[in-house]
Design a protein around this motif. Structure first.
Motif, PDB file in Angstrom:
ATOM      1  N   TYR A  24      13.599  59.899 -15.016  1.00  0.00           N
ATOM      2  CA  TYR A  24      12.594  58.990 -15.069  1.00  0.00           C
ATOM      3  C   TYR A  24      11.257  59.091 -15.399  1.00  0.00           C
ATOM      4  O   TYR A  24      10.770  58.178 -15.293  1.00  0.00           O
ATOM      5  N   ALA A  63       7.845  56.075 -12.825  1.00  0.00           N
ATOM      6  CA  ALA A  63       9.610  56.200 -12.805  1.00  0.00           C
ATOM      7  C   ALA A  63      10.468  55.030 -12.381  1.00  0.00           C
ATOM      8  O   ALA A  63      11.706  54.786 -13.760  1.00  0.00           O
ATOM      9  N   MET A  71      11.261  53.564 -15.745  1.00  0.00           N
ATOM     10  CA  MET A  71      11.500  53.788 -16.814  1.00  0.00           C
ATOM     11  C   MET A  71      12.884  53.667 -15.896  1.00  0.00           C
ATOM     12  O   MET A  71      13.984  53.684 -17.119  1.00  0.00           O
ATOM     13  N   LYS A  72      13.360  53.323 -15.192  1.00  0.00           N
ATOM     14  CA  LYS A  72      14.657  53.585 -14.757  1.00  0.00           C
ATOM     15  C   LYS A  72      15.415  52.165 -14.679  1.00  0.00           C
ATOM     16  O   LYS A  72      16.561  51.725 -15.188  1.00  0.00           O
TER      17      LYS A  72
END
Length: 219
Positions: free
Chosen positions: A25, A34, A37-38
């Motif tokens: 991520y 990150a 992205m998650k």
């Protein structure tokens, strides 16, 4: 945590599935955070996959097609489910490409056949980036900005609304950037232009060259 080595591919068999990210991520930091992205992969992309499966529940013949085939033959989709296939099939295909054309420690100048094609069609890589970023900035509301190959092989920058795919118009997407707010808002807030500029530092030119060569062969 997704594997850093497992490649993401669009499944062709129903029910369609969300592949893991091909990297962690946080691997695209500092350009994409990150947490974005998650949410983007695990929530937004997963929702497109789930809704596409639901849209085809009562159409076993359509379940035999890949998501790309569904988008290519969108006019043949029954009207009562066409909008759902268009939006969610597009969301699945668009995002699958999106994860694959980025990588950790990516970016830089393109090399190989795509570099020559960009120079031929746009004059220089810098001119191409400027035109691409301008198209992404001008896209009103949610959508995507693309580098596509037309049926005649000419490269073109286009943008599409929502999750519409160039595939539906007979064009092959070589690379594309997601300009929905969920793709950048946690880090960049309303500064879409900053996100567009930073995104070039994530690009996987090996994968982009593979897509360009695939477009060139008419596959």
């Amino acid at each position: 945590m997704p594997s850093a080595t497992q490649a993401s591919t669009t499944a062709s068999g129903y029910p369609y599935k969300l592949a893991p990210l091909p990297y962690d991520y946080g691997a695209l930091e500092p350009y994409i955070d990150a947490e974005t992205m998650k949410l983007h992969h695990d929530k937004h992309h997963q929702a497109y996959v789930d809704n596409l499966n639901k849209a085809l529940e009562k159409y076993p013949d359509l379940q035999k097609k890949s998501p790309e085939q569904l988008l290519r033959d969108l006019k043949q989709i029954p009207e009562d489910t066409r909008a759902a296939v268009r939006g969610n099939g597009g969301g699945h295909v668009n995002h699958t490409m999106f994860w694959e054309i980025m990588k950790p420690k990516g970016g830089g100048e393109p090399a190989g056949p795509i570099a020559a094609a960009i120079r031929t069609n746009f004059g220089s890589f810098d001119a191409f980036k400027t035109q691409f970023n301008e198209a992404g900035t001008r896209r009103f509301g949610s959508g995507w900005v693309w580098l596509v190959s037309n049926p005649g092989g000419k490269l073109e920058i286009v943008s599409t609304a929502n999750q519409d795919s160039p595939i539906t118009d007979g064009k092959y997407p070589i690379l594309g950037n997601d300009v929905w707010e969920h793709a950048y808002y946690l880090k960049y807030q309303n500064r879409r232009a900053d996100y567009l500029s930073a995104w070039w530092n994530t690009l996987n030119w090996d994968e982009i060259n593979r897509r360009f060569q695939k477009a060139s062969t008419g596959l």
